[in-house]
Design a protein around this motif. Sequence first.
Motif, mmCIF file in Angstrom:
data_model
loop_
_atom_site.group_PDB
_atom_site.id
_atom_site.type_symbol
_atom_site.label_atom_id
_atom_site.label_comp_id
_atom_site.label_asym_id
_atom_site.label_seq_id
_atom_site.Cartn_x
_atom_site.Cartn_y
_atom_site.Cartn_z
ATOM 1 N N LEU A 229 -69.569 7.211 -55.100
ATOM 2 C CA LEU A 229 -69.928 7.700 -53.475
ATOM 3 C C LEU A 229 -71.235 7.739 -53.170
ATOM 4 N N ILE A 230 -71.644 7.094 -51.985
ATOM 5 C CA ILE A 230 -72.891 8.331 -51.482
ATOM 6 C C ILE A 230 -72.756 8.380 -49.401
ATOM 7 N N GLY A 231 -73.612 9.144 -49.759
ATOM 8 C CA GLY A 231 -73.464 9.931 -47.942
ATOM 9 C C GLY A 231 -74.383 11.230 -48.252
ATOM 10 N N THR A 232 -74.322 11.526 -47.274
ATOM 11 C CA THR A 232 -75.174 12.830 -46.553
ATOM 12 C C THR A 232 -74.150 14.041 -46.634
ATOM 13 N N LEU A 233 -74.637 15.215 -47.312
ATOM 14 C CA LEU A 233 -73.733 16.390 -47.676
ATOM 15 C C LEU A 233 -74.856 17.620 -46.855
ATOM 16 N N ASP A 234 -74.553 18.572 -46.282
ATOM 17 C CA ASP A 234 -76.051 19.797 -45.331
ATOM 18 C C ASP A 234 -76.525 20.742 -47.014
ATOM 19 N N ILE A 235 -77.379 20.705 -47.617
ATOM 20 C CA ILE A 235 -77.167 21.590 -48.658
ATOM 21 C C ILE A 235 -78.437 21.640 -48.339
ATOM 22 N N TYR A 236 -79.046 22.890 -48.766
ATOM 23 C CA TYR A 236 -80.564 24.343 -48.253
ATOM 24 C C TYR A 236 -80.402 23.767 -47.095
ATOM 25 N N ASN A 237 -79.421 24.020 -45.712
ATOM 26 C CA ASN A 237 -80.174 24.049 -44.270
ATOM 27 C C ASN A 237 -81.198 22.810 -44.281
ATOM 28 N N LYS A 238 -79.961 21.356 -45.010
ATOM 29 C CA LYS A 238 -81.214 20.341 -44.610
ATOM 30 C C LYS A 238 -79.966 19.203 -45.114
ATOM 31 N N THR B 24 -82.491 12.698 -51.531
ATOM 32 C CA THR B 24 -83.886 13.642 -50.479
ATOM 33 C C THR B 24 -84.600 14.542 -51.079
ATOM 34 N N SER B 25 -85.841 14.414 -50.852
ATOM 35 C CA SER B 25 -86.608 15.051 -51.413
ATOM 36 C C SER B 25 -86.414 16.239 -51.088
ATOM 37 N N LEU B 26 -86.512 16.834 -52.435
ATOM 38 C CA LEU B 26 -86.435 18.826 -52.728
ATOM 39 C C LEU B 26 -87.857 19.757 -52.486
ATOM 40 N N ILE B 27 -89.097 18.898 -52.006
ATOM 41 C CA ILE B 27 -90.030 19.403 -51.991
ATOM 42 C C ILE B 27 -89.494 20.788 -51.295
ATOM 43 N N ASP B 28 -88.806 20.700 -50.640
ATOM 44 C CA ASP B 28 -88.382 21.829 -49.295
ATOM 45 C C ASP B 28 -88.264 23.507 -50.168
ATOM 46 N N LEU B 29 -87.957 23.006 -51.541
ATOM 47 C CA LEU B 29 -87.060 23.921 -52.080
ATOM 48 C C LEU B 29 -88.539 25.194 -52.370
ATOM 49 N N ASP B 30 -87.786 26.032 -52.062
ATOM 50 C CA ASP B 30 -89.222 27.065 -52.627
ATOM 51 C C ASP B 30 -89.139 27.485 -53.804
ATOM 52 N N PRO B 31 -90.599 26.707 -54.849
ATOM 53 C CA PRO B 31 -90.387 27.028 -56.353
ATOM 54 C C PRO B 31 -90.184 28.690 -56.980
ATOM 55 N N LYS B 32 -90.786 29.712 -56.203
ATOM 56 C CA LYS B 32 -90.906 30.921 -56.470
ATOM 57 C C LYS B 32 -89.206 31.164 -56.532
ATOM 58 N N ILE B 33 -87.948 30.658 -55.236
ATOM 59 C CA ILE B 33 -86.887 30.210 -55.890
ATOM 60 C C ILE B 33 -85.550 29.864 -56.801
ATOM 61 N N HIS B 34 -86.678 28.412 -56.810
ATOM 62 C CA HIS B 34 -85.947 27.333 -56.877
ATOM 63 C C HIS B 34 -87.048 26.653 -58.145
ATOM 64 N N LYS B 35 -86.805 27.506 -59.536
ATOM 65 C CA LYS B 35 -88.536 26.508 -60.389
ATOM 66 C C LYS B 35 -87.085 25.786 -60.825
ATOM 67 N N SER C 152 -80.876 23.104 -59.332
ATOM 68 C CA SER C 152 -80.353 24.530 -58.177
ATOM 69 C C SER C 152 -79.639 23.251 -57.360
ATOM 70 N N PHE C 153 -79.847 21.953 -56.672
ATOM 71 C CA PHE C 153 -79.338 20.652 -55.941
ATOM 72 C C PHE C 153 -77.818 20.847 -56.752
ATOM 73 N N ALA C 154 -77.767 20.550 -58.236
ATOM 74 C CA ALA C 154 -77.055 20.195 -58.678
ATOM 75 C C ALA C 154 -75.384 21.797 -58.288
ATOM 76 N N VAL C 155 -76.052 22.606 -58.790
ATOM 77 C CA VAL C 155 -75.063 23.586 -58.862
ATOM 78 C C VAL C 155 -74.762 24.051 -57.674
ATOM 79 N N SER C 156 -75.704 23.601 -56.412
ATOM 80 C CA SER C 156 -74.954 23.876 -54.848
ATOM 81 C C SER C 156 -74.194 22.387 -54.327
ATOM 82 N N THR C 157 -74.388 21.805 -54.860
ATOM 83 C CA THR C 157 -73.408 20.767 -54.575
ATOM 84 C C THR C 157 -72.785 20.740 -55.356
ATOM 85 N N LEU C 158 -72.154 20.760 -56.606
ATOM 86 C CA LEU C 158 -71.332 20.878 -56.819
ATOM 87 C C LEU C 158 -69.862 22.132 -56.615
#
Length: 232
Positions: free
Chosen positions: A179-188, A204-215, A220-226
Amino acid sequence: MPARSISVRNVSAFDIPDVEIQISKADVPLGSIKKIPNGTIPVEGITFQIFEGQYTKHIVDTIAVYDVNQDEYIEYSSYEKPQFFNLYYSAEKSLLLSEASTPITKSFLKNLANQPDVTLEYQAYHFDFQNISNRMPQTKGIRFSSEEPGVNNKSFSGDEVDINDESLVALENDEATQLIGTLDIYNKSRTIMLTQSGTLVSFTSLIDLDPKIHKYPMVSFAVSTLMFVDMI
């Protein structure tokens, strides 16, 4: 930025000695796994232990290698290439994430489970694609098996594939494998792919995630999506 993927497994038993474990099959070395000392990270309130994995991948490809002793190039039709990757395990959520590709993860875990002093029981998550598709602002792609003569699988892609009759039937009958589609993860809005073989992809690029919070942004993306799709 290219698509990034992570392999996801539900783990019912994960008991590995603290020392580095060598992985072999029929006395042939295949790889290893070791716990990273003090290697724990918090992700969305969940603690993960980090492991370093190494696995040898057999590659069929013609290459030329210079032999110093013979002072000439020798051609080989295949070679072994070590793959290095991290794995992240949460005992609390019975969740294992692997940075390796799905084929490497599948082979790695299968052989790891067969090693002495290792207790490992796991399975790929079975996603409720109908429910997830209903949550997607856009369902862009679906793949499912087919019983039509000469056709093993069908794939549809577009802006609203979930309104296609065949796609709807596949979702309702729990027959979709991808399945491919869009989801709103981390306000994007992010385009993702999920497969029943246990792969999660971010297109989608994850470059917008703050490296201080999302090392470890893909973790982080996988956990938030699950969490978003109610799998953990």
